[in-house]
Scaffold this motif. Structure first.
Motif, PDB file in Angstrom:
ATOM      1  N   PRO A   1       0.858  -1.073   0.175  1.00 34.17           N
ATOM      2  CA  PRO A   1      -0.005   0.036   0.178  1.00 34.17           C
ATOM      3  C   PRO A   1       0.952   1.239  -0.021  1.00 34.17           C
ATOM      4  O   PRO A   1       1.843   1.101   0.540  1.00 34.17           O
ATOM      5  N   ARG A   2       0.357   2.354  -0.494  1.00 35.29           N
ATOM      6  CA  ARG A   2       1.100   3.726  -0.601  1.00 35.29           C
ATOM      7  C   ARG A   2       0.865   4.479   0.832  1.00 35.29           C
ATOM      8  O   ARG A   2       1.913   4.809   1.178  1.00 35.29           O
ATOM      9  N   ASN A   3      -0.066   4.121   1.611  1.00 32.23           N
ATOM     10  CA  ASN A   3      -0.196   4.616   2.697  1.00 32.23           C
ATOM     11  C   ASN A   3       0.032   3.766   3.812  1.00 32.23           C
ATOM     12  O   ASN A   3       0.236   2.671   3.640  1.00 32.23           O
ATOM     13  N   ASN A   4       0.429   4.334   5.031  1.00 34.45           N
ATOM     14  CA  ASN A   4       1.051   3.690   6.176  1.00 34.45           C
ATOM     15  C   ASN A   4      -0.112   2.895   6.669  1.00 34.45           C
ATOM     16  O   ASN A   4      -1.003   3.252   7.456  1.00 34.45           O
ATOM     17  N   MET A   5      -0.070   1.652   6.467  1.00 40.26           N
ATOM     18  CA  MET A   5      -0.979   0.540   7.035  1.00 40.26           C
ATOM     19  C   MET A   5      -0.549  -0.456   7.758  1.00 40.26           C
ATOM     20  O   MET A   5       0.586  -0.766   7.679  1.00 40.26           O
ATOM     21  N   ARG A   6      -1.141  -1.079   8.704  1.00 38.39           N
ATOM     22  CA  ARG A   6      -0.613  -2.303   9.641  1.00 38.39           C
ATOM     23  C   ARG A   6      -0.745  -3.750   8.962  1.00 38.39           C
ATOM     24  O   ARG A   6      -1.998  -4.060   7.955  1.00 38.39           O
ATOM     25  N   LEU A   7       0.194  -4.456   8.708  1.00 40.27           N
ATOM     26  CA  LEU A   7       0.072  -5.621   7.952  1.00 40.27           C
ATOM     27  C   LEU A   7      -0.473  -6.706   8.781  1.00 40.27           C
ATOM     28  O   LEU A   7      -0.248  -6.678  10.174  1.00 40.27           O
ATOM     29  N   THR A   8      -1.618  -7.334   8.426  1.00 43.28           N
ATOM     30  CA  THR A   8      -2.399  -8.170   9.352  1.00 43.28           C
ATOM     31  C   THR A   8      -2.377  -9.709   8.751  1.00 43.28           C
ATOM     32  O   THR A   8      -2.946 -10.563   9.445  1.00 43.28           O
ATOM     33  N   GLY A   9      -1.586  -9.881   7.608  1.00 45.16           N
ATOM     34  CA  GLY A   9      -1.545 -11.251   7.123  1.00 45.16           C
ATOM     35  C   GLY A   9      -0.710 -11.344   6.160  1.00 45.16           C
ATOM     36  O   GLY A   9      -0.170 -10.574   5.246  1.00 45.16           O
ATOM     37  N   ASP A  10       0.215 -12.390   6.153  1.00 50.31           N
ATOM     38  CA  ASP A  10       1.464 -12.593   5.495  1.00 50.31           C
ATOM     39  C   ASP A  10       1.640 -14.196   5.281  1.00 50.31           C
ATOM     40  O   ASP A  10       2.043 -14.919   6.389  1.00 50.31           O
ATOM     41  N   ALA A  11       1.143 -15.028   4.321  1.00 48.04           N
ATOM     42  CA  ALA A  11       1.358 -16.139   4.186  1.00 48.04           C
ATOM     43  C   ALA A  11       1.843 -16.689   2.691  1.00 48.04           C
ATOM     44  O   ALA A  11       1.628 -15.894   1.589  1.00 48.04           O
ATOM     45  N   SER A  12       2.472 -17.812   2.536  1.00 49.56           N
ATOM     46  CA  SER A  12       2.967 -18.307   1.396  1.00 49.56           C
ATOM     47  C   SER A  12       2.615 -19.781   1.249  1.00 49.56           C
ATOM     48  O   SER A  12       2.553 -20.563   2.118  1.00 49.56           O
ATOM     49  N   ALA A  13       2.717 -20.308  -0.044  1.00 48.59           N
ATOM     50  CA  ALA A  13       2.416 -21.792  -0.263  1.00 48.59           C
ATOM     51  C   ALA A  13       3.350 -22.169  -1.361  1.00 48.59           C
ATOM     52  O   ALA A  13       3.446 -21.242  -2.325  1.00 48.59           O
ATOM     53  N   GLN A  14       3.843 -23.349  -1.421  1.00 46.60           N
ATOM     54  CA  GLN A  14       4.478 -23.594  -2.607  1.00 46.60           C
ATOM     55  C   GLN A  14       3.800 -24.712  -3.433  1.00 46.60           C
ATOM     56  O   GLN A  14       2.808 -25.474  -3.090  1.00 46.60           O
ATOM     57  N   GLY A  15       3.600 -24.373  -4.729  1.00 41.45           N
ATOM     58  CA  GLY A  15       2.911 -25.244  -5.794  1.00 41.45           C
ATOM     59  C   GLY A  15       3.579 -26.438  -6.349  1.00 41.45           C
ATOM     60  O   GLY A  15       4.681 -26.610  -5.936  1.00 41.45           O
ATOM     61  N   ARG A  16       3.015 -27.399  -6.916  1.00 39.85           N
ATOM     62  CA  ARG A  16       3.616 -28.553  -7.270  1.00 39.85           C
ATOM     63  C   ARG A  16       4.562 -28.502  -8.313  1.00 39.85           C
ATOM     64  O   ARG A  16       5.597 -29.121  -8.604  1.00 39.85           O
ATOM     65  N   ASN A  17       4.608 -27.079  -9.006  1.00 40.68           N
ATOM     66  CA  ASN A  17       5.387 -27.055  -9.969  1.00 40.68           C
ATOM     67  C   ASN A  17       6.833 -26.039  -9.332  1.00 40.68           C
ATOM     68  O   ASN A  17       7.684 -25.808 -10.050  1.00 40.68           O
ATOM     69  N   GLY A  18       6.867 -26.108  -8.104  1.00 41.58           N
ATOM     70  CA  GLY A  18       7.933 -25.513  -7.381  1.00 41.58           C
ATOM     71  C   GLY A  18       8.078 -24.048  -7.022  1.00 41.58           C
ATOM     72  O   GLY A  18       8.678 -23.356  -6.275  1.00 41.58           O
ATOM     73  N   LYS A  19       6.994 -23.315  -7.572  1.00 42.25           N
ATOM     74  CA  LYS A  19       6.731 -21.832  -7.653  1.00 42.25           C
ATOM     75  C   LYS A  19       6.005 -21.480  -6.228  1.00 42.25           C
ATOM     76  O   LYS A  19       5.141 -22.461  -5.837  1.00 42.25           O
ATOM     77  N   TRP A  20       6.570 -20.394  -5.630  1.00 42.11           N
ATOM     78  CA  TRP A  20       6.013 -19.820  -4.433  1.00 42.11           C
ATOM     79  C   TRP A  20       4.915 -18.890  -4.460  1.00 42.11           C
ATOM     80  O   TRP A  20       5.177 -17.993  -5.553  1.00 42.11           O
ATOM     81  N   TYR A  21       3.761 -18.987  -3.827  1.00 41.32           N
ATOM     82  CA  TYR A  21       2.664 -18.046  -4.098  1.00 41.32           C
ATOM     83  C   TYR A  21       2.523 -17.189  -2.588  1.00 41.32           C
ATOM     84  O   TYR A  21       2.682 -17.929  -1.759  1.00 41.32           O
ATOM     85  N   ARG A  22       2.479 -16.113  -2.554  1.00 47.37           N
ATOM     86  CA  ARG A  22       2.417 -15.390  -1.447  1.00 47.37           C
ATOM     87  C   ARG A  22       1.160 -14.152  -1.566  1.00 47.37           C
ATOM     88  O   ARG A  22       0.808 -13.511  -2.519  1.00 47.37           O
ATOM     89  N   VAL A  23       0.364 -14.210  -0.433  1.00 43.54           N
ATOM     90  CA  VAL A  23      -0.433 -13.296  -0.302  1.00 43.54           C
ATOM     91  C   VAL A  23      -0.350 -12.603   1.186  1.00 43.54           C
ATOM     92  O   VAL A  23       0.001 -12.962   2.114  1.00 43.54           O
ATOM     93  N   ARG A  24      -0.316 -11.047   0.979  1.00 39.57           N
ATOM     94  CA  ARG A  24      -0.310 -10.308   2.253  1.00 39.57           C
ATOM     95  C   ARG A  24      -1.530  -9.338   2.347  1.00 39.57           C
ATOM     96  O   ARG A  24      -2.018  -8.935   1.137  1.00 39.57           O
ATOM     97  N   SER A  25      -1.976  -9.002   3.418  1.00 43.76           N
ATOM     98  CA  SER A  25      -2.972  -7.945   3.718  1.00 43.76           C
ATOM     99  C   SER A  25      -2.786  -6.847   4.673  1.00 43.76           C
ATOM    100  O   SER A  25      -1.870  -7.173   5.619  1.00 43.76           O
TER     101      SER A  25
END
Length: 107
Positions: free
Chosen positions: A81-105
């Motif tokens: 985010p551009r604005n100063n916000m508080r991180l409330t979630g940060d998670a990663s998961a690895q796919g069968r293809n070896g690639k990592w997927y990440r989601v943050r809120s």
């Protein structure tokens, strides 16, 4: 009418993809969606992205701002985010293809 048909097609494709991922993942996400923490929702979305090789947003925004990313490590870049916000979630998961997927809120 054309937009309506496109919307119906998107709903159908999304529903079919969710069922193809397996009812266990979909059930656990939809049953606890409204009462889950942002961290839980981030993990559910990262898991879904990894299981289905999706490199973009899957569901509605988690929190006030959501960033997704994919790459070769669990800490791959996401939008922030551009604005100063508080991180409330940060998670990663690895796919069968070896690639990592990440989601943050943020809120």
């Amino acid at each position: 009418m054309k937009n309506f048909m496109i919307a119906i097609a998107l709903i159908f494709v999304t529903t079919f993809a969710a069922h193809a991922a397996g009812p266990k993942m979909v059930q656990s996400y939809t049953n606890s969606y409204s009462s889950s923490s942002d961290q839980d929702r981030c993990q559910a979305e990262a898991n879904y992205m990894a299981a289905n090789n999706i490199s973009g947003h899957v569901w509605g925004t988690i929190g006030s701002f959501e960033g997704v990313g994919y790459g070769s490590s669990p800490n791959c870049n996401t939008c922030t985010p551009r604005n100063n916000m508080r991180l409330t979630g940060d998670a990663s998961a690895q796919g069968r293809n070896g690639k990592w997927y990440r989601v943050r809120s943020w809120r």
